[in-house]
Structure formats: structure tokens, C-alpha cells
Design an enzyme around this catalytic site. Structure first.
Site, PDB file in Angstrom:
ATOM      1  N   HIS A  93       0.863  -1.195   0.000  1.00 57.32           N
ATOM      2  CA  HIS A  93       0.000   0.000   0.000  1.00 57.32           C
ATOM      3  C   HIS A  93       0.894   1.238   0.000  1.00 57.32           C
ATOM      4  CE1 HIS A  93      -3.738   2.121   1.975  1.00 57.32           C
ATOM      5  NE2 HIS A  93      -3.102   2.912   1.125  1.00 57.32           N
ATOM      6  N   HIS A 122       1.242   4.820  -2.518  1.00 52.10           N
ATOM      7  CA  HIS A 122       0.838   5.618  -3.690  1.00 52.10           C
ATOM      8  C   HIS A 122       2.111   6.279  -4.205  1.00 52.10           C
ATOM      9  CE1 HIS A 122      -3.470   5.323  -2.527  1.00 52.10           C
ATOM     10  NE2 HIS A 122      -2.938   5.187  -1.321  1.00 52.10           N
ATOM     11  N   HIS A 153      -9.627   1.001  -0.946  1.00 56.91           N
ATOM     12  CA  HIS A 153      -9.513   1.675   0.345  1.00 56.91           C
ATOM     13  C   HIS A 153     -10.901   1.627   0.981  1.00 56.91           C
ATOM     14  CE1 HIS A 153      -5.787   3.154  -1.268  1.00 56.91           C
ATOM     15  NE2 HIS A 153      -5.563   3.994  -0.289  1.00 56.91           N
ATOM     16  N   GLU A 161     -11.069   3.596   6.275  1.00 58.77           N
ATOM     17  CA  GLU A 161     -10.019   4.508   6.753  1.00 58.77           C
ATOM     18  C   GLU A 161     -10.718   5.637   7.512  1.00 58.77           C
ATOM     19  OE1 GLU A 161      -7.980   6.623   3.604  1.00 58.77           O
ATOM     20  OE2 GLU A 161      -6.336   7.262   4.908  1.00 58.77           O
ATOM     21  N   ASP A 163       1.742   4.031   2.741  1.00 57.64           N
ATOM     22  CA  ASP A 163       0.701   4.885   2.137  1.00 57.64           C
ATOM     23  C   ASP A 163       1.327   5.997   1.285  1.00 57.64           C
ATOM     24  OD1 ASP A 163      -1.924   5.380   1.541  1.00 57.64           O
ATOM     25  OD2 ASP A 163      -2.459   6.240   3.469  1.00 57.64           O
ATOM     26  N   ASP A 164       1.713   7.092   1.921  1.00 61.31           N
ATOM     27  CA  ASP A 164       2.308   8.236   1.203  1.00 61.31           C
ATOM     28  C   ASP A 164       3.537   8.678   1.999  1.00 61.31           C
ATOM     29  OD1 ASP A 164       0.073   8.951  -0.888  1.00 61.31           O
ATOM     30  OD2 ASP A 164      -0.944   8.567   1.003  1.00 61.31           O
TER      31      ASP A 164
END
Ligand code: HPA
Ligand code: ZN
Length: 315
Positions: A14, A16, A194, A197, A275-276
Site C-alpha cells: 500500500h 501511492h 480503500h 479509513e 501509504d504516502d
């Protein structure tokens, strides 16, 4: 503990790619491509990373990606990420990208797809890391847009292994995307979304029952529904959880209250991811460090998490 985390072979499931854009690279590309940014320097970019929720992050995330213009930019972005995590002992990365964040800015499919592909191939050869792409649909846009995007993506069918669903969650339930997910399934792609969340457990049910996903990205709020937790465990649906993201977007009040261990105790295949990474302050290992510390994870639990990541890969 940090030594153990560093040495374990892991997969990241996961991430991005647009969320791995380092502030320095953002500045450099803005200059290279003559893009106006509302920041004068790197420290102003970092100061802007002060989020209250998912939407306040997404506003910056979409603005940040506007510096990506050429095939070389996409290559540089992907290569920088793969180098970084290869050094963290990531042997496989399944990487989300957002075509709908690039196409409306006039960027051609070939620009990002070929830039990503070239970096993934070079990294496989140079570093031995196995990178794969997952195409995400932006859920704040209508399904018709996702369907058009998917149709155009078929020209590059061999370059991605699955589809996902990201962006603003609340008010955009998974069922809105059932047609495009059916098409992706028919094309032999893996499916994830997703869910849970910021959205309710109900959205996780929809992702499973209506979209037919193989994995849930985040999934935190599923913990509120015991029947759902049992379903996720029984069907071996992996959760790709992201501790530093949850902390920075205030999806959990404190990392010590993170739902990870409750899922593990219930027999769910939970995994740790970034994630990021540049927006949330850490790549994969920093996420392991933070959650291991906050939940006082044992060595056995940490080994289990790394093993889960390899088990939950799309292959
Ligand atoms: N949630 C939803 N959309 C996203 C995220 C996220 O954590 N990161 C990038 N796009
Ligand atoms: Zn995400």
C-alpha cells in the site's frame, strides 16, 4: 528491534507512488518544468504538511503531483522510491498510481506508464526488487470517468496487475464503482479498495460483497463490527494498514490505540505499509518502528507482520 525490522525481507502493498514525491524533488521538478508552486522552498513545503484529515492531505497531494510532466519525471519518481525501499529490504512492492491525477493535466498515458515501466525494469535489474503496478480509480469522480479510464488503460494491460479505489472516502461508498470493478475482474486483474479509513464498516462490507476485492486498504473501522472481523479472518482478506498515515491524518487518536493488534489477535492477515511516505514522515521501516514502539510488539509479532506481507502479495 530496529535491526530486526531492517533485516526482515518484506513486501510493501500500500504505497501511492505520487505520495513518495520528496519535497526536494517537488521543488526541482517545479523549476525544471516551470510549474508555479505556492511554496518558495523545501521548508515551506514541509510546513504545509500539517493535516487535519484525509481531505486536507489530498488537497496537497493533488497539487504536489502537478510538477510531474515528462516521462523522465515519472521515471525519477519511481526509481527514487524503489531505491529507497530496496535499501529497507523490501523485495516486492505493489505500487498504486492515479491516472486520473495526471490525464486531466494533459499528461499522456504513455508518459507515466513508460516512465514507471522503465524504472521498474531498471530497478529489477540493478537492485533485484520486484515492482508491480496497481491502477487506482479516484472515487470522488463519477464511475463513468473510471470506466473511460479503464478502457484507455487496456492498451497497457500488461503493465499492471490490479486495480484499486482511493481518494476521498466519506460519501463515496464502494458500490458506486461496481461496474468498473466487474470489468477489471473480467480482465483477470486483482482487486483492492480503500475502505474503513475514514468511512464506516459498512463500506468494508460493500468492498467485499459488491466489488469482490481480494484485499482491503486500511480497514481500520472494520474493527467495530465483530461479524465483519470474523469474515475478513475466515476469507483470508489481507488488510494493508498504514500506521503513520493514520496518525498524521488523525484516523486514530493515538498510535497506542491503533487497531493492528486487535486484528492480529482475531486471526486477520494484517500488514504494515507507508501509504504516502513523504507526506506522512516515513517509508516502510519507519512505519514498522513506529507501530512496534507504540504497541510494544514482540519479535514474534514483527516477524509475523513481515511474513504476512509476503503472503498477501498478488501472486
Ligand atoms: N486514502 C485515500 N486516498 C489516498 C490515500 C489514502 O490514504 N493516499 C493517496 N490517496
Ligand atoms: Zn492509501
Amino acid at each position: 528491534m530496529q535491526q530486526l525490522i531492517q533485516t526482515l525481507k518484506k513486501a510493501e502493498l500500500h504505497i501511492h507512488i505520487e505520495g513518495s514525491l520528496e519535497p526536494q524533488m517537488m521543488m526541482d521538478l517545479a523549476v525544471r518544468n516551470k510549474i508555479q508552486l505556492p511554496y518558495a522552498n523545501v521548508s515551506q513545503i514541509e510546513q504545509a504538511y500539517n493535516f487535519e484529515n484525509l481531505q486536507s492531505f489530498l488537497d496537497l497531494y493533488y497539487r504536489g503531483m502537478s510538477v510531474l510532466q515528462t516521462e523522465q519525471d515519472y521515471y525519477d519518481l519511481m526509481m527514487a522510491y524503489l531505491r529507497k525501499v530496496s535499501a529497507q529490504n523490501v523485495v516486492r512492492a505493489e505500487i498504486f498510481f492515479d491516472p486520473q491525477g495526471h490525464l486531466p493535466r494533459g499528461i499522456a498515458w504513455s508518459t507515466f506508464m513508460l516512465g514507471f515501466e522503465r524504472a521498474i525494469n531498471d530497478a529489477r535489474f540493478e537492485l533485484g526488487i520486484d515492482g508491480q503496478l496497481i491502477l487506482c480509480f479516484l472515487r470522488h469522480l463519477p464511475e463513468s470517468d473510471a470506466l473511460r479510464t479503464f478502457e484507455a488503460a487496456m492498451e497497457y494491460r500488461d503493465l499492471f496487475i490490479g486495480v484499486g479505489l482511493d481518494s476521498s472516502e466519506q460519501g463515496f461508498p464502494p458500490h458506486l464503482f461496481k461496474n468498473v470493478f466487474r470489468e477489471a475482474k473480467n480482465a483477470g486483474l486483482y482487486l483492492s479498495a480503500h475502505a474503513g479509513e475514514e468511512g464506516p464498516a459498512e463500506y468494508v462490507w460493500e468492498a467485499l460483497d459488491i466489488l469482490g476485492v481480494d484485499r482491503i486498504d486500511h480497514g481500520n473501522n472494520a474493527i467495530k463490527d465483530l461479524e465483519l472481523v470474523r469474515r475478513i479472518a475466515r476469507d483470508k482478506i489481507a488488510l494493508t494498514m498504514c500506521p503513520l498515515s493514520n496518525q498524521r491524518l488523525q484516523s486514530v487518536p493515538d498510535l497506542s490505540l491503533h487497531q493492528l493488534r486487535d486484528f492480529m489477535d482475531a486471526g486477520v492477515i494484517a500488514t504494515i505499509n507507508s501509504d504516502d511516505p513523504t507526506y506522512f514522515g516515513g517509508y516502510l521501516n519507519e512505519n514498522y518502528f513506529a507501530i512496534a514502539d507504540a504497541l510494544k510488539l514482540s519479535e514474534i509479532e514483527i516477524r509475523q507482520l513481515a511474513e504476512n506481507s509476503l503472503l498477501a502479495c498478488y501472486k
